[in-house]
Design a protein around this motif. Structure first.
Motif, short mmCIF file in Angstrom:
data_model
loop_
_atom_site.label_atom_id
_atom_site.label_comp_id
_atom_site.label_asym_id
_atom_site.label_seq_id
_atom_site.Cartn_x
_atom_site.Cartn_y
_atom_site.Cartn_z
N UNK A 52 45.78 47.19 35.38
CA UNK A 52 45.60 47.00 36.81
C UNK A 52 44.14 46.85 37.20
N UNK A 53 43.23 47.41 36.41
CA UNK A 53 41.81 47.35 36.73
C UNK A 53 41.15 46.08 36.23
N UNK A 54 41.77 45.38 35.32
CA UNK A 54 41.15 44.19 34.74
C UNK A 54 41.03 43.01 35.70
N UNK A 55 42.07 42.64 36.48
CA UNK A 55 41.98 41.41 37.29
C UNK A 55 40.82 41.35 38.25
N UNK A 56 40.49 42.39 39.03
CA UNK A 56 39.33 42.27 39.95
C UNK A 56 38.01 42.04 39.21
N UNK A 57 37.80 42.77 38.12
CA UNK A 57 36.56 42.60 37.36
C UNK A 57 36.51 41.24 36.69
N UNK A 58 37.64 40.79 36.17
CA UNK A 58 37.68 39.47 35.53
C UNK A 58 37.40 38.36 36.55
N UNK A 85 31.78 53.98 38.11
CA UNK A 85 31.78 54.26 36.69
C UNK A 85 33.20 54.53 36.18
N UNK A 86 34.00 55.25 36.97
CA UNK A 86 35.37 55.54 36.53
C UNK A 86 36.21 54.28 36.47
N UNK A 87 36.09 53.42 37.48
CA UNK A 87 36.90 52.21 37.51
C UNK A 87 36.50 51.26 36.39
N UNK A 140 44.06 29.04 29.77
CA UNK A 140 43.72 29.52 31.11
C UNK A 140 42.54 30.46 31.00
N UNK A 141 41.52 30.34 31.88
CA UNK A 141 40.40 31.30 31.83
C UNK A 141 40.83 32.75 31.99
N UNK A 142 41.97 32.98 32.62
CA UNK A 142 42.44 34.35 32.80
C UNK A 142 42.84 35.00 31.48
N UNK A 143 43.05 34.19 30.45
CA UNK A 143 43.44 34.71 29.15
C UNK A 143 42.24 34.96 28.24
N UNK A 144 41.04 34.65 28.69
CA UNK A 144 39.85 34.86 27.87
C UNK A 144 39.59 36.36 27.75
N UNK A 145 39.45 36.89 26.54
CA UNK A 145 39.22 38.34 26.40
C UNK A 145 37.83 38.74 26.85
N UNK A 146 37.67 40.01 27.11
CA UNK A 146 36.38 40.51 27.57
C UNK A 146 35.30 40.38 26.50
N UNK A 147 35.68 40.37 25.23
CA UNK A 147 34.69 40.19 24.18
C UNK A 147 34.01 38.84 24.24
N UNK A 148 34.65 37.86 24.86
CA UNK A 148 34.06 36.53 25.06
C UNK A 148 33.48 36.40 26.46
N UNK A 176 39.11 47.48 45.06
CA UNK A 176 40.36 47.01 44.46
C UNK A 176 40.72 47.82 43.22
N UNK A 177 39.73 48.09 42.36
CA UNK A 177 40.00 48.88 41.16
C UNK A 177 40.37 50.31 41.52
N UNK A 178 39.76 50.84 42.56
CA UNK A 178 40.10 52.20 42.98
C UNK A 178 41.53 52.28 43.49
N UNK A 179 41.93 51.31 44.30
CA UNK A 179 43.27 51.34 44.90
C UNK A 179 44.35 50.99 43.89
#
Length: 248
Positions: free
Chosen positions: A134-140, A9-11, A165-173, A112-115
């Motif tokens: 730092x927490x976004x890339x693993x979840x994305x 939940x924190x990550x 690039x798909x890496x640039x797609x925001x979380x709202x999408x 990964x998000x924890x570390x």
């Protein structure tokens, strides 16, 4: 398990509040000011704090949409209906089982998000914005790996923007596209899982009809047969194992 859930939940909280923090942090607007009568000390509530408090009400649902929980709980619910059981296992048991399996499936993302984000932020080595980044890339990466092309293209078109690039797609999408993909995958797995139980129902109904026992409900005979078959083949192990492997 409780410690791992708290870390989860924190990550994910850092990821979910990225858009809120980035939108509110540059402005730093103060909407409430109170001046103490004796010391003249001012207390303020800025926009960022207000948005964070508001986001807490939607946090559980957003977390579930960004994890494997959606696919797992839908498949387990379809399995219960296929067996012909209305309230067994109870909804609370299915939700707890789906949550535990979700933590197991996403343990790599959580670590990964924890570390990379949670531990440095709690230690004071990085700021909140840096922890979010730092927490976004693993979840994305997890969501992109499970998202189908059709839902992703749909929500990208609805957003009215183009991304190289798909890496640039925001979380709202990305989040609604991922949730839609999870629904499609869950219903496909549920359909394939439903077929053997339907065949048992058809076989029992045909036998009863041929014997002239039209007043006997087929469910009365097929339910114990389906339970016997499911238990004899270790059905729970097969279903949970298939769900866990489907994310690979």
């Amino acid at each position: 398990m409780s410690k791992l859930l708290r870390i989860t939940y924190c990550a994910l909280f850092l990821v979910l509040l990225s858009g809120v923090a980035r939108a509110a942090e540059p402005a730093g607007l103060t909407i409430v000011n109170t001046l103490a009568a004796n010391g003249g000390e001012a207390y303020s509530l800025n926009v960022q704090s207000l948005l964070v408090i508001t986001a807490l009400a939607f946090l559980p649902g957003l977390i579930l949409l960004m994890t494997s929980f959606t696919r797992i709980i839908i498949v387990l619910s379809i399995l219960r209906q296929a067996l012909g059981l209305q309230t067994t296992p109870p909804n609370m048991v299915l939700a707890a089982l789906a949550l535990a399996l979700s933590v197991f499936v996403m343990r790599g993302v959580i670590q990964q998000e924890q570390q990379q984000a949670l531990q440095p932020y709690l230690a004071g080595d990085i700021t909140f914005s840096q922890a979010v980044a730092a927490a976004e890339p693993p979840e994305r990466a997890f969501m992109l790996a499970q998202t189908r092309k059709e839902p992703l293209h749909l929500f990208v078109d609805l957003s009215g923007k183009t991304y190289q690039d798909p890496q640039h797609i925001p979380f709202t999408v990305l989040v609604p596209a991922f949730a839609t993909s999870e629904l499609e995958t869950a219903f496909q797995i549920g359909f394939l899982m439903y077929i053997p139980f339907v065949l048992i129902d058809l076989a029992v109904a045909s036998i009863l009809m041929s014997l002239g026992m039209i007043m006997v409900s087929p469910t009365l005979i097929s339910l114990p047969l389906k339970l016997l078959m499911f238990v004899s083949i270790h059905g729970w192990v097969l279903v949970l194992g298939t769900l866990a492997n489907s994310f690979k």
